[in-house]
Design an enzyme around this catalytic site. Sequence first.
Site, PDB file in Angstrom:
ATOM      1  CG  ASN A   7      37.757   2.161  71.764  1.00 19.87           C
ATOM      2  OD1 ASN A   7      37.413   1.514  70.774  1.00 19.87           O
ATOM      3  ND2 ASN A   7      38.522   1.656  72.715  1.00 19.87           N
ATOM      4  NE  ARG A  81      41.739   0.448  70.121  1.00 18.40           N
ATOM      5  CZ  ARG A  81      41.808  -0.367  71.140  1.00 18.40           C
ATOM      6  NH1 ARG A  81      41.084  -0.137  72.196  1.00 18.40           N
ATOM      7  NH2 ARG A  81      42.610  -1.389  71.102  1.00 18.40           N
ATOM      8  CG  HIS A 170      46.086  -5.196  71.963  1.00 19.94           C
ATOM      9  ND1 HIS A 170      46.166  -6.538  72.227  1.00 19.94           N
ATOM     10  CD2 HIS A 170      44.793  -4.868  72.123  1.00 19.94           C
ATOM     11  CE1 HIS A 170      44.969  -7.011  72.541  1.00 19.94           C
ATOM     12  NE2 HIS A 170      44.108  -5.994  72.472  1.00 19.94           N
ATOM     13  NE  ARG A 231      39.453 -11.759  70.146  1.00 25.24           N
ATOM     14  CZ  ARG A 231      40.008 -10.553  70.153  1.00 25.24           C
ATOM     15  NH1 ARG A 231      41.118 -10.330  69.480  1.00 25.24           N
ATOM     16  NH2 ARG A 231      39.453  -9.578  70.839  1.00 25.24           N
ATOM     17  CD  GLU A 379      44.357   0.101  74.595  1.00 24.20           C
ATOM     18  OE1 GLU A 379      43.622  -0.277  75.524  1.00 24.20           O
ATOM     19  OE2 GLU A 379      44.453  -0.498  73.514  1.00 24.20           O
TER      20      GLU A 379
END
Length: 601
Positions: A7, A81, A170, A231, A379
């Site tokens: 990742n 990823r 996601h 964000r 994940e």
Amino acid sequence: MNILVINCGSSSVKSEIIDTITGERLLEMNIQRVNESPEIQIDGGELISCKKTGHKAALDKAFPLLIEKSRDLNISAVGHRVAHGGKDFDEPIEINDEIENIIDNLSSLAPLHNPINLLGIRKAKEYFKEIPHLAVFDTAFHSTLPRRAKTYAISNELASKYDIQRYGFHGTSHEYVAKEAAKFFHTDIQEQRIITCHLGNGCSIAAIEYGRSVETSMGMTPLEGLAMGTRSGDIDPGILTFLMKKEGWSPEELDQILNKKSGLLGISGSSNDMRDIIQRAGNGDDNARLAIQVFAHRIRKYIGAYAAVMGGVDMIVFTGGIGENSPMIRHRVCQRLDFLGAIINDDKNHDLKLSKTQPNAEFSWNHSKVKLLACKTDEQLSIARQSAKLVEKTKVNSIPPIPVAISARHIHLCKETFEELFGKGATLTEKKSLSQPGQFAANETVKVIGPKNSFETVRILGPLRSKNQLEISRTDEFFLGIDAPIRESGKTGNSPGCILEGPKGKVQIRDGVICAWRHIHMTPQDAEIFGVKDRDVVDVKINSKERSLTFGNVLIRVSPKYKLEMHIDTDEGNAAEISRGATGALVDTDGEARLTKKKLR
Ligand code: ADP
């Protein structure tokens, strides 16, 4: 299967080697502070610093260390990823030059993520050359969003010119926790309407209706939706043009404000970290309190909306650093959701602690119609498992189908018996060559006489052999009145005999009547492809047009003389309603395609 998951993020790189069956972490390597002074850490050991900054330098230092430490781990593939798969990818894919180009071209949609993901892929390919590299996309799970949810209300022309639509992110996490939730409550995901809240530094929420993502809060970029660490999430687009005019900001500056200086950080004015904010709020900081209120309010708003989208909800799942660890946020979001049928159990919510051994915990009352669950997302494991599945599928696809042939009843004769039946000096004459090299069906036939009935014309297969062998089906056995054992070809010892009649005589053979053990002929090269050895016993699924059937107990026969073919008898062929061109594939006991099976003693 052991998969290396990478990742490669903007400021850190996480990588793990994962055993996809057990989920066990075999090796872990993290790189922090990539853009300042990179620090590499393997399995929680001492920090190894890298003199040069940036991803390239850090990975050039880290990958040789990883290779050194993982020598005995037999890595099957590298799963990367990748943030944005655009419209092109709705599932993981093996990376080649073309795929790299597509990921590169998608950088305009995910400028903070895709270029870095690609850099990680290219570097990893330099060091792990011999194994496949696969991309697992954050957007893929949301490719099922219906058009009405994907489409922004802007001009069609603009939307299609720039592929402007809602993609969602996601995906790996939403899919993983939704499946975990269904498993936890012993139910089928195909029967559930699940709202999953991934609340980490980045936050998104998804509506998963009967296993498919039908709505999600992130859009074309990961900026839309919930308020996040830095964000803004949803914002009136009018504010952007207003600010551009008032402040004279460039697109880059605006991007920076919305991505890096808004969200919890923007509102609180102090931190993007929920733990800090909770602490400050507790100490009376009003801006921190407001940050929490806005954060939780927006999640509630989305939950209400998504319940409406799905016409109800059966489970609400919380995950990500905040969703897994903050009872306070879960409480603020779930209080007064009774009208939906979701009744929070505050004691359970307060006390629950997720861990490796307890990755999921319910915090609703037993009588709550909607189940509330906190779930530890994984994940990396999900990427590893998706990669393993793709590797397995690719392997299976590269395996040739096995042609299936039905052997009608036939007989092999030795020279002595043949001459007794056809006369001294008689020879077999070829009618038709058979698929196995050198073998043929002869013009000559014999009459086979059993205690009960007889067959007038049983074809002789050539060439002549050292022993007599009559191969018949179970139905034939009952017809003839002979109890023949199931044997592999050539193993006729202690089998029953019968009477044979030819144009020149009648012979009583002492043994040789067998029911042939269903088998597959293959060359040593084929055996390598299928991952089997001579005399292995396998399960084979026959893909006949009429009625697929799996045969257990199929014997593998390997010889350089053979041609790939499975032989079954007429009974078996009838059972599978086999037509011309039927093929078989080796399968696992649960019907999944697989390579090898148990060995013969
Ligand atoms: P990422 O999105 O980078 O993977 P995480 O899923 O690790 O991030 O989530 C990070 C967020 O989780 C941070 O805001 C952090 O403060 C928050 N968090 C972690 N533990 C707790 C906790 N016990 N209580 C509240 N927030 C927490």
